[in-house]
Design an enzyme around this catalytic site. Sequence first.
Site, PDB file in Angstrom:
ATOM      1  N   ILE A  38       0.823  -1.210   0.000  1.00 21.03           N
ATOM      2  CA  ILE A  38       0.000   0.000   0.000  1.00 21.03           C
ATOM      3  C   ILE A  38       0.864   1.271   0.000  1.00 21.03           C
ATOM      4  O   ILE A  38       0.410   2.329  -0.426  1.00 21.03           O
ATOM      5  CB  ILE A  38      -0.966  -0.010   1.212  1.00 21.03           C
ATOM      6  N   GLN A  64       9.584  -4.225  11.299  1.00 23.12           N
ATOM      7  CA  GLN A  64       8.450  -5.147  11.105  1.00 23.12           C
ATOM      8  C   GLN A  64       7.215  -4.586  11.817  1.00 23.12           C
ATOM      9  O   GLN A  64       7.262  -4.282  13.007  1.00 23.12           O
ATOM     10  CB  GLN A  64       8.765  -6.552  11.653  1.00 23.12           C
ATOM     11  N   HIS A 116       5.788 -11.993   5.763  1.00 26.57           N
ATOM     12  CA  HIS A 116       5.664 -11.408   4.425  1.00 26.57           C
ATOM     13  C   HIS A 116       7.036 -11.131   3.862  1.00 26.57           C
ATOM     14  O   HIS A 116       7.873 -10.509   4.503  1.00 26.57           O
ATOM     15  CB  HIS A 116       4.808 -10.132   4.434  1.00 26.57           C
ATOM     16  N   LEU A 117       7.238 -11.596   2.649  1.00 28.61           N
ATOM     17  CA  LEU A 117       8.490 -11.358   1.932  1.00 28.61           C
ATOM     18  C   LEU A 117       8.274 -10.153   1.022  1.00 28.61           C
ATOM     19  O   LEU A 117       7.392 -10.158   0.165  1.00 28.61           O
ATOM     20  CB  LEU A 117       8.841 -12.600   1.101  1.00 28.61           C
ATOM     21  N   HIS A 118       9.079  -9.102   1.252  1.00 26.52           N
ATOM     22  CA  HIS A 118       9.012  -7.938   0.364  1.00 26.52           C
ATOM     23  C   HIS A 118       9.802  -8.255  -0.910  1.00 26.52           C
ATOM     24  O   HIS A 118      10.925  -8.786  -0.830  1.00 26.52           O
ATOM     25  CB  HIS A 118       9.695  -6.723   1.005  1.00 26.52           C
TER      26      HIS A 118
END
Length: 114
Positions: A32, A94, A100-102
């Site tokens: 986002i 974090q 979650h893998l960026h």
Amino acid sequence: MDENCLFCKIIAGKIPSKKVYEDDKVFVFEDISPKAPTHVLIIPKRHVVGLKEATPEDAEILGYCQLIAAKIGREHGIEDGYRTVYNVGPRSGQSVFHLHLHLLGGRDMTWPPG
Ligand code: 5GP
Ligand code: ZN
């Protein structure tokens, strides 16, 4: 599904997101607040809190997330340079406690990261 988890709600479609890819194991959507022209989050559908909470049972999904990042990197034409990143713990930034893998790419990257 963890009823209080933002990313579980995104997977369930209870919170809208811009989906990039989905299969039986992972959900991928645009961040986002993108920090690069391509910035997507690859998340396991099963609620895992983060890398330091992962167990040997999670080894396959951890590797799978990286392979999905590579696939999306290919499809988005960013193979000249991208990063896959796990932020781990509060000092890393974090802020969401569903693994979650960026995947960040599409611009020059600096080293070391901030
Ligand atoms: P972290 O800081 O925990 O490594 O990364 C969390 C990421 O989730 C941030 O980059 C943030 O912009 C993104 N994010 C937080 N809330 C939402 C949301 O509701 N929708 C989407 N698409 N991304 C979010
Ligand atoms: Zn979750």
